[in-house]
Motif scaffolding. Structure first.
Motif, short mmCIF file in Angstrom:
data_model
loop_
_atom_site.label_atom_id
_atom_site.label_comp_id
_atom_site.label_asym_id
_atom_site.label_seq_id
_atom_site.Cartn_x
_atom_site.Cartn_y
_atom_site.Cartn_z
N THR A 61 5.97 16.90 60.05
CA THR A 61 6.01 17.10 61.26
C THR A 61 5.50 19.19 61.35
N ASP A 62 5.49 19.77 60.20
CA ASP A 62 5.26 20.60 59.63
C ASP A 62 4.46 20.78 58.75
N THR A 63 2.43 20.67 59.15
CA THR A 63 1.73 20.80 57.79
C THR A 63 1.17 21.73 57.51
N SER A 64 1.96 22.33 57.89
CA SER A 64 1.73 24.71 56.45
C SER A 64 0.95 23.87 55.21
N GLY A 66 0.52 21.06 53.65
CA GLY A 66 -0.43 19.69 54.41
C GLY A 66 0.44 18.19 53.73
N TRP A 67 0.16 17.60 53.82
CA TRP A 67 0.77 15.79 53.30
C TRP A 67 1.34 16.50 52.39
N VAL A 68 2.86 15.07 52.10
CA VAL A 68 3.84 15.12 50.76
C VAL A 68 2.49 13.95 50.53
N CYS A 69 2.72 13.68 49.35
CA CYS A 69 2.18 12.24 48.63
C CYS A 69 3.30 11.77 47.23
N ILE A 70 3.36 11.03 46.14
CA ILE A 70 4.56 10.02 45.63
C ILE A 70 2.87 9.45 44.77
N TYR A 71 2.61 9.63 43.77
CA TYR A 71 2.32 8.77 42.51
C TYR A 71 2.72 8.77 41.57
N SER A 83 -0.81 17.84 49.04
CA SER A 83 -1.43 17.85 49.66
C SER A 83 -2.92 19.70 48.88
N SER A 84 -2.04 20.83 49.86
CA SER A 84 -2.27 22.24 49.18
C SER A 84 -2.06 22.51 48.03
N GLY A 85 -1.13 22.03 46.57
CA GLY A 85 -0.43 22.02 46.59
C GLY A 85 0.91 22.73 45.79
N ALA A 86 1.49 23.05 46.74
CA ALA A 86 2.67 23.08 46.32
C ALA A 86 3.59 21.78 45.91
#
Length: 198
Positions: A61-64, A66-71, A83-86
């Motif tokens: 909901t908060d995209t400050s 970026g997106w949360v990714c998993i791999y 996706s922002s590197g945080a």
């Protein structure tokens, strides 16, 4: 859908939606790979595999950040990132059971998370050092049901109780340059001489 791939309108897995199905499996239930329901939500009736080290991302909901990714970053490791590197956070409302160690940044390993003391963790400050602490700064009591043995010299607290009636719990021990002190009852210390060098 038994023998060939199909696009299915108004599928049983999501009335009013659409589904993609493969020919393997023999019936509609094992054949459908992805089902989009009428409300836009997506179901995967069977396993979903992401190959080649690719990521699966979720829009918060908060995209400050970026997106949360998993791999799958290696053969037995799953990595989360944004996706922002945080850094990405994982919040779990229930219990977590790990067959291996649950490791945090800085070499900390979680042992338990009691509600009144914050997370209890082991902090590997050096290869040969083991420390227990609580995330809220409180002290931690370690209860061992069996025998404790050590291959090295055992170190106990070095200090002097304020008096023979200083606060203590039966079984506590400490020492100073002159005496060894034992708490024999609640708030009751006894002491014996440490003797002399030889």
């Amino acid at each position: 859908a038994k023998n060939a791939g199909e696009i299915i309108l108004n599928p049983q897995c999501g009335v009013g939606g659409i589904a993609l199905a493969g020919g393997a499996g023999g019936t509609w239930n094992p054949s459908i790979g992805i089902c989009v329901k009428s409300d836009g939500s997506v179901k995967f009736p069977n396993d979903m595999s992401i190959t080649g080290g690719k990521s699966s991302c979720f829009q918060p909901t908060d995209t400050s950040n970026g997106w949360v990714c998993i791999y799958g970053s290696s053969g037995d490791t799953v990595t989360m990132f944004t996706s922002s590197g945080a850094k990405a956070n994982l919040n779990i409302s229930g219990a977590v059971t790990a067959n291996g160690l649950t490791t945090l940044p800085g070499g900390q390993v979680i042992f338990a998370a009691p509600s009144n003391n914050g997370n209890i963790f082991e902090n590997a400050t050096s290869p040969n050092d083991f420390q227990l602490g609580a995330s809220n700064g409180n002290g931690v009591t370690l209860h061992v049901a069996g025998l404790v043995t050590t291959g090295q010299i055992m170190q106990i607290p070095f200090g002097t109780p304020a008096s023979s009636t200083a606060a203590c719990t039966p079984g506590q021990i400490m020492t100073d340059a002159t005496y060894s002190y034992t708490c024999v009852a609640t708030n009751s210390w006894h002491r014996v001489s440490n003797g002399s060098a030889w």
